[in-house]
Motif scaffolding. Structure first.
Motif, mmCIF file in Angstrom:
data_model
loop_
_atom_site.group_PDB
_atom_site.id
_atom_site.type_symbol
_atom_site.label_atom_id
_atom_site.label_comp_id
_atom_site.label_asym_id
_atom_site.label_seq_id
_atom_site.Cartn_x
_atom_site.Cartn_y
_atom_site.Cartn_z
ATOM 1 N N SER A 145 0.959 -1.194 -0.134
ATOM 2 C CA SER A 145 -0.066 0.008 -0.023
ATOM 3 C C SER A 145 0.802 1.306 -0.041
ATOM 4 N N ALA A 146 2.132 1.106 0.062
ATOM 5 C CA ALA A 146 3.080 2.236 -0.150
ATOM 6 C C ALA A 146 4.417 1.745 -0.081
ATOM 7 N N VAL A 147 5.387 2.609 -0.418
ATOM 8 C CA VAL A 147 6.768 2.357 -0.498
ATOM 9 C C VAL A 147 7.593 3.355 0.409
ATOM 10 N N ALA A 148 8.469 2.856 1.112
ATOM 11 C CA ALA A 148 9.027 4.058 1.990
ATOM 12 C C ALA A 148 10.727 3.724 1.607
ATOM 13 N N PHE A 149 11.421 4.735 1.665
ATOM 14 C CA PHE A 149 12.602 4.806 1.562
ATOM 15 C C PHE A 149 13.664 5.791 2.682
ATOM 16 N N THR A 150 14.673 5.515 2.826
ATOM 17 C CA THR A 150 15.616 6.621 3.488
ATOM 18 C C THR A 150 16.032 7.534 2.818
ATOM 19 N N GLN A 151 15.530 9.087 3.160
ATOM 20 C CA GLN A 151 15.891 10.046 2.350
ATOM 21 C C GLN A 151 17.236 10.572 2.838
ATOM 22 N N GLY A 152 17.625 10.411 4.088
ATOM 23 C CA GLY A 152 18.820 10.960 4.615
ATOM 24 C C GLY A 152 18.693 11.136 6.121
ATOM 25 N N PRO A 153 19.669 11.426 6.684
ATOM 26 C CA PRO A 153 21.269 11.545 6.507
ATOM 27 C C PRO A 153 21.976 10.246 6.102
ATOM 28 N N GLY A 154 23.047 10.368 5.248
ATOM 29 C CA GLY A 154 23.525 9.192 5.014
ATOM 30 C C GLY A 154 24.537 9.156 3.691
ATOM 31 N N LEU B 111 4.511 7.266 -1.923
ATOM 32 C CA LEU B 111 5.891 7.080 -1.738
ATOM 33 C C LEU B 111 6.171 7.922 -0.467
ATOM 34 N N ILE B 112 7.183 7.201 0.521
ATOM 35 C CA ILE B 112 7.243 7.871 1.766
ATOM 36 C C ILE B 112 8.767 7.878 2.125
ATOM 37 N N GLY B 113 9.257 9.415 2.138
ATOM 38 C CA GLY B 113 10.863 9.558 2.458
ATOM 39 C C GLY B 113 10.964 9.452 3.837
ATOM 40 N N VAL B 114 11.725 8.766 4.501
ATOM 41 C CA VAL B 114 11.842 8.735 6.118
ATOM 42 C C VAL B 114 13.451 9.149 6.297
ATOM 43 N N ASN B 115 13.258 10.109 7.530
ATOM 44 C CA ASN B 115 14.654 10.519 7.926
ATOM 45 C C ASN B 115 15.231 9.352 8.823
ATOM 46 N N HIS B 116 16.658 9.112 8.500
ATOM 47 C CA HIS B 116 17.232 7.868 9.084
ATOM 48 C C HIS B 116 17.092 8.094 10.448
ATOM 49 N N LEU B 117 17.469 9.315 11.114
ATOM 50 C CA LEU B 117 17.733 9.618 12.541
ATOM 51 C C LEU B 117 16.419 9.438 13.274
ATOM 52 N N GLU B 118 15.284 9.911 12.534
ATOM 53 C CA GLU B 118 13.810 9.706 13.090
ATOM 54 C C GLU B 118 13.366 8.466 13.314
ATOM 55 N N ALA B 119 13.963 7.559 12.177
ATOM 56 C CA ALA B 119 13.782 6.229 12.363
ATOM 57 C C ALA B 119 14.218 5.304 13.438
ATOM 58 N N HIS B 120 15.446 5.762 13.854
ATOM 59 C CA HIS B 120 16.189 5.223 14.882
ATOM 60 C C HIS B 120 15.574 5.540 16.082
ATOM 61 N N VAL B 121 15.121 6.762 16.293
ATOM 62 C CA VAL B 121 14.285 7.305 17.425
ATOM 63 C C VAL B 121 13.161 6.497 17.501
ATOM 64 N N LEU B 122 12.279 6.437 16.536
ATOM 65 C CA LEU B 122 10.987 5.514 16.647
ATOM 66 C C LEU B 122 11.209 3.953 16.664
ATOM 67 N N ALA B 123 12.731 3.384 16.656
ATOM 68 C CA ALA B 123 12.578 2.045 16.477
ATOM 69 C C ALA B 123 11.938 1.195 17.681
ATOM 70 N N GLY B 124 12.106 2.185 18.814
ATOM 71 C CA GLY B 124 11.432 1.377 20.253
ATOM 72 C C GLY B 124 10.191 0.885 19.922
ATOM 73 N N PHE B 125 9.370 1.571 19.061
ATOM 74 C CA PHE B 125 7.681 1.194 18.797
ATOM 75 C C PHE B 125 7.748 -0.010 18.203
ATOM 76 N N ILE B 126 8.709 -0.542 17.654
ATOM 77 C CA ILE B 126 8.547 -1.993 16.730
ATOM 78 C C ILE B 126 8.015 -3.077 17.745
ATOM 79 N N GLU B 127 8.718 -3.118 18.953
ATOM 80 C CA GLU B 127 8.503 -4.195 19.702
ATOM 81 C C GLU B 127 7.600 -3.781 21.107
ATOM 82 N N HIS B 128 7.571 -2.526 21.534
ATOM 83 C CA HIS B 128 6.957 -2.235 22.578
ATOM 84 C C HIS B 128 6.012 -0.952 22.451
ATOM 85 N N PRO B 129 4.840 -0.693 23.134
ATOM 86 C CA PRO B 129 4.164 0.577 23.043
ATOM 87 C C PRO B 129 4.898 1.458 23.998
ATOM 88 N N LEU B 130 5.189 2.932 23.196
ATOM 89 C CA LEU B 130 5.688 3.798 23.903
ATOM 90 C C LEU B 130 5.042 4.857 24.092
#
Ligand code: KG4
Ligand code: ZN
Length: 314
Positions: A55-64, A87-106
Protein backbone atom coordinates in the motif's frame (compact mmCIF):
# COMPACT_ATOMS: atom_id res chain seq x y z
CA UNK A 1 5.23 -4.07 7.76
CA UNK A 2 1.52 -4.83 7.96
CA UNK A 3 -0.67 -2.58 10.16
CA UNK A 4 2.28 -1.35 12.20
CA UNK A 5 3.76 -4.84 12.73
CA UNK A 6 7.03 -5.95 11.15
CA UNK A 7 6.66 -9.13 9.10
CA UNK A 8 10.22 -9.28 7.76
CA UNK A 9 13.43 -7.33 8.28
CA UNK A 10 16.16 -8.29 5.83
CA UNK A 11 19.64 -6.77 6.04
CA UNK A 12 22.37 -7.17 3.44
CA UNK A 13 25.76 -6.76 5.12
CA UNK A 14 28.69 -5.27 3.20
CA UNK A 15 31.91 -7.12 4.07
CA UNK A 16 33.78 -5.36 1.30
CA UNK A 17 34.73 -2.38 3.55
CA UNK A 18 36.54 -4.27 6.33
CA UNK A 19 39.79 -4.58 4.36
CA UNK A 20 39.97 -0.77 4.00
CA UNK A 21 39.34 0.07 7.68
CA UNK A 22 36.23 2.14 6.93
CA UNK A 23 33.26 2.47 4.59
CA UNK A 24 34.21 3.33 1.00
CA UNK A 25 31.19 5.29 -0.32
CA UNK A 26 31.57 4.22 -3.94
CA UNK A 27 31.74 0.53 -2.99
CA UNK A 28 28.76 0.99 -0.66
CA UNK A 29 26.52 2.34 -3.42
CA UNK A 30 27.61 -0.39 -5.85
CA UNK A 31 26.85 -3.06 -3.25
CA UNK A 32 23.46 -1.40 -2.65
CA UNK A 33 22.73 -1.63 -6.35
CA UNK A 34 23.59 -5.34 -6.40
CA UNK A 35 21.57 -6.13 -3.26
CA UNK A 36 18.45 -4.07 -3.57
CA UNK A 37 16.35 -6.26 -5.90
CA UNK A 38 17.20 -9.60 -4.20
CA UNK A 39 16.71 -8.08 -0.72
CA UNK A 40 13.27 -6.71 -1.57
CA UNK A 41 12.40 -10.07 -3.07
CA UNK A 42 13.45 -11.99 0.05
CA UNK A 43 11.68 -9.48 2.35
CA UNK A 44 8.40 -9.94 0.47
CA UNK A 45 8.75 -13.73 0.43
CA UNK A 46 9.52 -13.89 4.15
CA UNK A 47 6.52 -11.68 4.92
CA UNK A 48 4.29 -13.72 2.60
CA UNK A 49 3.24 -10.56 0.78
CA UNK A 50 2.90 -10.11 -2.99
CA UNK A 51 4.25 -6.99 -4.65
CA UNK A 52 0.76 -5.88 -5.74
CA UNK A 53 -0.49 -6.02 -2.14
CA UNK A 54 1.81 -3.16 -1.08
CA UNK A 55 0.00 0.00 0.00
CA UNK A 56 3.08 2.28 0.10
CA UNK A 57 6.82 2.24 -0.52
CA UNK A 58 9.19 3.89 1.96
CA UNK A 59 12.86 4.73 1.59
CA UNK A 60 15.61 6.44 3.61
CA UNK A 61 15.86 10.01 2.43
CA UNK A 62 18.89 10.92 4.57
CA UNK A 63 21.20 11.61 6.26
CA UNK A 64 23.67 9.06 4.91
CA UNK A 65 26.01 8.38 2.01
CA UNK A 66 24.54 10.11 -1.01
CA UNK A 67 25.36 7.36 -3.52
CA UNK A 68 23.63 4.70 -1.44
CA UNK A 69 20.67 6.99 -0.74
CA UNK A 70 20.30 7.61 -4.49
CA UNK A 71 20.12 3.88 -5.18
CA UNK A 72 17.38 3.44 -2.54
CA UNK A 73 15.39 6.52 -3.51
CA UNK A 74 15.50 5.77 -7.26
CA UNK A 75 14.36 2.21 -6.64
CA UNK A 76 11.57 3.33 -4.30
CA UNK A 77 10.37 6.01 -6.72
CA UNK A 78 10.13 3.59 -9.63
CA UNK A 79 8.43 0.94 -7.51
CA UNK A 80 5.82 3.37 -6.18
CA UNK A 81 5.24 4.68 -9.70
CA UNK A 82 4.81 1.23 -11.19
CA UNK A 83 2.51 0.03 -8.37
CA UNK A 84 0.69 3.37 -8.23
CA UNK A 85 1.03 3.58 -4.42
CA UNK A 86 2.26 6.46 -2.24
CA UNK A 87 5.96 7.11 -1.72
CA UNK A 88 7.28 7.92 1.78
CA UNK A 89 10.67 9.54 2.46
CA UNK A 90 12.01 8.71 5.93
CA UNK A 91 14.65 10.53 7.96
CA UNK A 92 17.25 7.95 9.05
CA UNK A 93 17.63 9.51 12.52
CA UNK A 94 13.89 9.76 13.15
CA UNK A 95 13.67 6.08 12.23
CA UNK A 96 16.30 5.16 14.86
CA UNK A 97 14.37 7.26 17.38
CA UNK A 98 11.11 5.44 16.58
CA UNK A 99 12.68 1.94 16.48
CA UNK A 100 11.57 1.37 20.09
CA UNK A 101 7.95 1.20 18.86
CA UNK A 102 8.58 -1.93 16.82
CA UNK A 103 8.39 -4.19 19.87
CA UNK A 104 6.93 -2.01 22.63
CA UNK A 105 4.12 0.48 23.00
CA UNK A 106 5.77 3.80 23.92
CA UNK A 107 4.09 6.80 25.46
CA UNK A 108 4.83 10.39 24.47
CA UNK A 109 6.78 12.38 25.37
CA UNK A 110 9.91 10.26 25.73
CA UNK A 111 13.63 10.83 25.50
CA UNK A 112 15.85 8.97 23.08
CA UNK A 113 19.58 8.57 23.44
CA UNK A 114 20.51 8.12 19.79
CA UNK A 115 23.99 6.68 19.45
CA UNK A 116 25.11 5.56 16.01
CA UNK A 117 28.18 5.57 13.80
CA UNK A 118 27.37 9.04 12.48
CA UNK A 119 25.33 10.69 15.24
CA UNK A 120 25.03 11.12 18.98
CA UNK A 121 21.98 13.01 20.15
CA UNK A 122 19.49 13.25 22.96
CA UNK A 123 16.10 13.75 21.39
CA UNK A 124 12.89 14.77 23.11
CA UNK A 125 10.15 12.96 21.20
CA UNK A 126 6.80 14.71 21.62
CA UNK A 127 5.10 12.73 18.85
CA UNK A 128 6.26 10.79 15.79
CA UNK A 129 6.15 14.09 13.92
CA UNK A 130 7.53 16.42 16.59
CA UNK A 131 11.06 15.84 17.88
CA UNK A 132 13.50 18.28 19.50
CA UNK A 133 17.22 17.55 19.56
CA UNK A 134 18.21 18.77 23.03
CA UNK A 135 21.82 17.50 22.99
CA UNK A 136 24.30 16.56 20.29
CA UNK A 137 27.94 15.78 19.72
CA UNK A 138 30.23 18.62 18.82
CA UNK A 139 32.73 16.36 17.04
CA UNK A 140 32.81 12.55 16.75
CA UNK A 141 29.80 10.30 17.25
CA UNK A 142 29.82 7.61 19.97
CA UNK A 143 30.16 4.92 17.29
CA UNK A 144 33.19 6.73 15.87
CA UNK A 145 34.69 6.89 19.36
CA UNK A 146 34.35 3.09 19.55
CA UNK A 147 35.59 2.48 16.00
CA UNK A 148 38.53 4.90 16.12
CA UNK A 149 39.84 3.75 19.50
CA UNK A 150 39.36 0.13 18.40
CA UNK A 151 41.47 0.87 15.33
CA UNK A 152 44.25 2.27 17.56
CA UNK A 153 44.19 -1.05 19.40
CA UNK A 154 44.61 -2.94 16.14
CA UNK A 155 41.01 -4.15 15.75
CA UNK A 156 39.46 -4.24 12.29
CA UNK A 157 36.56 -2.08 11.10
CA UNK A 158 33.95 -1.62 12.48
CA UNK A 159 35.69 -2.00 15.82
CA UNK A 160 32.70 -1.29 18.10
CA UNK A 161 31.30 -4.85 18.22
CA UNK A 162 34.79 -6.39 18.62
CA UNK A 163 35.71 -3.99 21.39
CA UNK A 164 32.44 -4.93 23.13
CA UNK A 165 33.34 -8.63 22.89
CA UNK A 166 36.92 -8.22 24.16
CA UNK A 167 35.76 -5.97 27.00
CA UNK A 168 33.64 -8.79 28.44
CA UNK A 169 36.72 -10.39 30.00
CA UNK A 170 38.39 -7.10 31.01
CA UNK A 171 38.27 -4.83 34.04
CA UNK A 172 36.39 -1.59 33.26
CA UNK A 173 38.33 0.24 35.97
CA UNK A 174 41.81 -0.99 34.94
CA UNK A 175 42.71 2.30 33.23
CA UNK A 176 41.23 5.75 33.51
CA UNK A 177 40.54 7.97 30.52
CA UNK A 178 39.20 11.51 30.70
CA UNK A 179 35.93 12.57 29.16
CA UNK A 180 35.17 16.02 27.85
CA UNK A 181 33.43 18.74 29.77
CA UNK A 182 31.27 20.42 27.16
CA UNK A 183 27.83 22.07 27.34
CA UNK A 184 25.05 20.67 29.48
CA UNK A 185 23.61 18.01 27.19
CA UNK A 186 26.18 18.09 24.40
CA UNK A 187 28.90 15.51 23.80
CA UNK A 188 32.51 15.53 22.66
CA UNK A 189 34.63 12.46 22.03
CA UNK A 190 37.76 13.98 20.49
CA UNK A 191 39.50 14.26 23.91
CA UNK A 192 39.02 10.56 24.60
CA UNK A 193 40.38 9.69 21.17
CA UNK A 194 43.55 11.72 21.81
CA UNK A 195 43.90 10.30 25.32
CA UNK A 196 43.78 6.72 24.03
CA UNK A 197 46.23 7.56 21.25
CA UNK A 198 48.82 8.99 23.71
CA UNK A 199 48.17 6.22 26.24
CA UNK A 200 48.89 3.53 23.67
CA UNK A 201 51.97 5.37 22.37
CA UNK A 202 53.44 5.98 25.86
CA UNK A 203 52.78 2.47 27.16
CA UNK A 204 54.21 0.89 24.01
CA UNK A 205 57.42 2.86 24.52
CA UNK A 206 57.79 1.19 27.92
CA UNK A 207 56.60 -2.26 26.80
CA UNK A 208 56.30 -3.07 23.10
CA UNK A 209 53.51 -5.62 23.52
CA UNK A 210 51.58 -3.64 26.14
CA UNK A 211 48.40 -3.41 24.05
CA UNK A 212 48.38 -7.11 23.19
CA UNK A 213 49.00 -8.05 26.83
CA UNK A 214 46.28 -5.76 28.19
CA UNK A 215 43.78 -5.73 25.34
CA UNK A 216 40.65 -6.76 27.20
CA UNK A 217 41.37 -4.37 30.09
CA UNK A 218 41.95 -1.46 27.71
CA UNK A 219 38.76 -2.30 25.78
CA UNK A 220 36.73 -2.56 28.99
CA UNK A 221 38.13 0.74 30.27
CA UNK A 222 37.49 2.65 27.02
CA UNK A 223 33.98 1.19 26.87
CA UNK A 224 33.37 2.13 30.49
CA UNK A 225 34.45 5.73 29.80
CA UNK A 226 32.15 6.08 26.79
CA UNK A 227 29.16 4.41 28.44
CA UNK A 228 29.48 6.33 31.73
CA UNK A 229 29.68 9.56 29.77
CA UNK A 230 26.54 8.73 27.76
CA UNK A 231 24.67 7.74 30.90
CA UNK A 232 25.68 10.90 32.75
CA UNK A 233 24.31 13.07 29.95
CA UNK A 234 21.13 11.01 29.75
CA UNK A 235 20.60 11.36 33.50
CA UNK A 236 21.03 15.11 33.19
CA UNK A 237 18.49 15.26 30.33
CA UNK A 238 15.97 13.32 32.42
CA UNK A 239 16.50 15.69 35.33
CA UNK A 240 16.14 18.76 33.12
CA UNK A 241 13.02 17.63 31.26
CA UNK A 242 11.34 15.62 34.01
CA UNK A 243 10.64 12.91 31.39
CA UNK A 244 11.33 9.43 32.75
CA UNK A 245 10.44 7.41 29.69
CA UNK A 246 13.60 6.61 27.79
CA UNK A 247 14.69 4.69 24.75
CA UNK A 248 18.19 4.01 23.47
CA UNK A 249 18.78 3.41 19.79
CA UNK A 250 21.33 3.41 16.98
CA UNK A 251 24.19 0.97 16.37
CA UNK A 252 25.92 1.66 19.70
CA UNK A 253 22.75 0.64 21.57
CA UNK A 254 23.76 -2.90 20.57
CA UNK A 255 26.66 -2.53 23.03
CA UNK A 256 26.20 -5.08 25.80
CA UNK A 257 27.74 -2.91 28.52
CA UNK A 258 25.59 0.11 27.62
CA UNK A 259 22.49 -2.10 27.66
CA UNK A 260 23.44 -3.52 31.07
CA UNK A 261 24.32 -0.17 32.67
CA UNK A 262 21.22 1.51 31.20
CA UNK A 263 18.99 -1.21 32.63
CA UNK A 264 20.62 -1.00 36.06
CA UNK A 265 20.33 2.79 36.10
CA UNK A 266 16.70 2.66 34.93
CA UNK A 267 15.80 0.18 37.70
CA UNK A 268 17.57 2.28 40.29
CA UNK A 269 15.90 5.55 39.28
CA UNK A 270 12.51 4.19 38.22
CA UNK A 271 12.79 5.14 34.55
CA UNK A 272 10.71 3.30 31.98
CA UNK A 273 13.42 2.10 29.59
CA UNK A 274 12.95 0.58 26.15
CA UNK A 275 15.97 -0.78 24.28
CA UNK A 276 15.18 -2.42 20.93
CA UNK A 277 16.34 -5.96 20.13
CA UNK A 278 19.77 -6.07 18.51
CA UNK A 279 18.36 -6.40 14.99
CA UNK A 280 16.55 -3.05 15.37
CA UNK A 281 19.52 -1.20 16.91
CA UNK A 282 21.96 -1.20 14.00
CA UNK A 283 20.72 0.10 10.64
CA UNK A 284 17.70 -1.89 9.48
CA UNK A 285 14.64 -1.71 7.27
CA UNK A 286 12.23 -2.36 10.14
CA UNK A 287 12.84 1.02 11.72
CA UNK A 288 12.36 2.76 8.34
CA UNK A 289 9.02 0.95 7.99
CA UNK A 290 8.05 1.98 11.55
CA UNK A 291 8.69 5.67 10.88
CA UNK A 292 6.94 5.32 7.51
CA UNK A 293 3.90 3.81 9.23
CA UNK A 294 3.40 7.01 11.24
CA UNK A 295 3.83 9.12 8.12
CA UNK A 296 1.38 6.90 6.26
CA UNK A 297 -1.26 7.42 8.96
CA UNK A 298 -0.64 11.16 8.61
CA UNK A 299 -0.79 10.96 4.79
CA UNK A 300 2.66 12.56 4.72
CA UNK A 301 3.70 11.40 1.25
CA UNK A 302 6.58 12.41 -1.02
CA UNK A 303 6.27 13.04 -4.73
CA UNK A 304 8.53 11.99 -7.57
CA UNK A 305 10.62 15.17 -7.26
CA UNK A 306 11.85 14.20 -3.77
CA UNK A 307 15.66 14.11 -3.45
CA UNK A 308 17.88 12.44 -0.84
CA UNK A 309 20.08 14.52 1.47
CA UNK A 310 23.50 13.55 2.80
CA UNK A 311 23.75 15.49 6.04
CA UNK A 312 22.14 17.12 9.00
CA UNK A 313 23.85 18.10 12.26
CA UNK A 314 25.54 15.30 14.21
O1 KG4 B 1 23.26 2.86 13.44
P1 KG4 B 1 24.39 2.19 12.78
O2 KG4 B 1 24.21 0.75 12.37
O3 KG4 B 1 24.83 2.95 11.51
C1 KG4 B 1 24.83 4.36 11.45
O4 KG4 B 1 23.76 4.93 11.18
O5 KG4 B 1 25.91 4.92 11.73
O6 KG4 B 1 25.66 2.31 13.76
C2 KG4 B 1 26.91 1.77 13.43
C3 KG4 B 1 27.85 2.01 14.60
C4 KG4 B 1 29.31 1.65 14.31
O7 KG4 B 1 30.13 2.72 14.76
C5 KG4 B 1 29.53 0.39 15.13
O8 KG4 B 1 30.86 0.22 15.57
C6 KG4 B 1 28.61 0.66 16.31
O9 KG4 B 1 27.45 1.21 15.73
N1 KG4 B 1 28.29 -0.58 17.03
C7 KG4 B 1 28.74 -0.85 18.27
C8 KG4 B 1 28.27 -2.15 18.59
N2 KG4 B 1 27.54 -2.62 17.53
C9 KG4 B 1 27.58 -1.64 16.57
N3 KG4 B 1 29.48 -0.12 19.11
C10 KG4 B 1 29.77 -0.67 20.31
N4 KG4 B 1 29.36 -1.91 20.69
C11 KG4 B 1 28.61 -2.67 19.87
N5 KG4 B 1 28.21 -3.89 20.24
ZN1 ZN C 1 21.92 4.42 11.60
Amino acid sequence: MVNGKIHSNVVAGQQVHAQYGGVIPELASRAHQQHIVPVVDVALKKAGVEMDELSAVAFTQGPGLLGSLLVGSSFAKSLSLSLNVPLIGVNHLEAHVLAGFIEHPLEFPYLCLLVSGGHTQIVQVNSPHDMDVIGRTLDDAAGEAFDKTAKMLGLSYPGGPQLDKLAKTGNPLAFTFPDSRVGELDFSFSGLKTAVLYFVRDEREKQADFVEQNLSNICASVQHTIVSYLMRKLKRAIKQTGIHRVTISGGVSANSYLRMVAEETANKHGWKLVVPSLEYCTDNAGMIAMAAHFKFLNKDFADQSVVPFARTGK
